[in-house]
Design an enzyme around this catalytic site. Structure first.
Site, PDB file in Angstrom:
ATOM      1  N   SER A  71      -2.631  12.594   3.266  1.00  0.00           N
ATOM      2  CA  SER A  71      -1.377  12.915   3.951  1.00  0.00           C
ATOM      3  C   SER A  71      -1.382  14.258   4.688  1.00  0.00           C
ATOM      4  CB  SER A  71      -0.199  12.844   2.972  1.00  0.00           C
ATOM      5  OG  SER A  71      -0.051  11.506   2.554  1.00  0.00           O
ATOM      6  N   LYS A  94       7.662   8.330  -7.927  1.00  0.00           N
ATOM      7  CA  LYS A  94       8.515   7.645  -6.948  1.00  0.00           C
ATOM      8  C   LYS A  94       9.866   7.213  -7.550  1.00  0.00           C
ATOM      9  CE  LYS A  94       5.057   5.882  -3.731  1.00  0.00           C
ATOM     10  NZ  LYS A  94       4.587   4.713  -2.992  1.00  0.00           N
TER      11      LYS A  94
END
Ligand code: ATR
Length: 279
Positions: free
Chosen positions: A17, A66
């Site tokens: 990322s 998450k």
């Protein structure tokens, strides 16, 4: 003002990322940083408080936080709420809003590569029913397909995905044996399980013996970039969709949420593929 972005997760030292978002900033001529925050669960609250003090624009969240991030957020986008998982958080006036861009990212990537696939006569088979499959299934149900069937090792988990069907599109729950027998019915087969991921690169979730020529085989695994599942699909004259493209499109959507700007992915997609192939 330079962008302040980052990623929370554990372990994330090999995450792609930072490279992806650095490419985006460079492409748009924007200044900023995307920093890795590899933290334990007990550090989640203090890290988020630090983000607020620092005035972060936004951040991504990955495994295993998450779901755990949700109690610390002020609001959720309906997709994230229904999926029960957040991968992108934006900060506006000190308030945190959670999104899930995985499913939409997947749909964007498949539409871009195979525009002929998304139409009302086409049948889709989803292999797996974990967190990633849940987001992908939700996003797919909003597109025009004839049916979207789900096969998973644990049938109950496959059934639980039906909760996120947005349109009532037809879905059958299958065993892997049934999926193998009826494989020729499908135009798109999406592999979302962890089977075939490094280091178990020779494993494959189902046999592709009955795959029809021209069917698209899609794998969301990107390490290795060419999984055994995809290599065998290619041998059967299937068309293939590589896993790195979902990774890139979910990042494109996250970046759009933070900045309001949609980065063109033309050259970045190829660069990421080359990076993963070690070229
Ligand atoms: P993710 O968030 O990446 O989707 P996950 O929620 O842990 O990860 O889901 C993993 C998926 O891979 C599930 O569909 C899981 O099947 P079960 O629901 O039956 O557990 C599937 N999976 C993992 N290992 C598997 C294996 N050896 N054989 C078959 N399916 C497997």
């Amino acid at each position: 003002m330079p962008l302040k972005l980052g990623l929370i997760g554990y372990p994330i030292s090999h995450s792609l990322s930072p490279w992806i978002h650095d490419q985006f900033m460079e492409k748009l001529g924007m200044d900023g940083e995307y920093v890795l925050y590899e933290i334990t669960k007990s550090e989640l609250e203090t890290t988020i408080n630090q983000f607020k003090e620092k005035g972060m624009d936004g951040f991504n969240v990955t495994v295993p936080y998450k779901e755990a991030i949700i109690p610390f957020l002020d609001s959720l986008h309906p997709d994230a709420e229904k999926i029960g998982a957040v991968n992108t958080v934006v900060m506006e006036n000190g308030k945190l809003k959670g999104y899930n861009t995985d499913g939409q990212g997947y749909v964007r990537s498949i539409k871009q590569s195979f525009p002929d696939l998304v139409e009302s006569s086409k049948r889709v088979l989803l292999l797996g029913a974990g967190g990633a499959a849940r987001g992908i299934y939700r996003a797919l149900t909003n597109e025009s397909f004839k049916e979207i069937d789900i096969a998973n090792r644990t049938t109950e988990k496959a059934k639980s995905l039906l909760e996120v069907n947005q349109t009532g599109i037809e879905t059958k729950i299958l065993s892997f044996d049934q999926a193998e027998d009826t494989l020729a019915n499908y135009d798109l087969i999406i592999q979302t399980t962890s089977v075939g991921m490094k280091p178990y690169i020779n494993d494959q979730i189902i046999s592709l013996e009955n795959l029809r020529a021209g069917t698209v085989a899609s794998d969301i695994i990107y390490q290795p970039i060419a999984t055994t599942f995809l290599n065998n699909a290619e041998k059967q004259q299937g068309r293939i969709h590589l896993g790195h493209s979902m990774l890139l499109y979910q990042a494109q959507l996250a970046f759009q949420i933070w900045t309001g700007k949609q980065v063109p992915l033309d050259t970045t997609l190829l660069k990421l593929e080359q990076r993963l192939r070690g070229i």
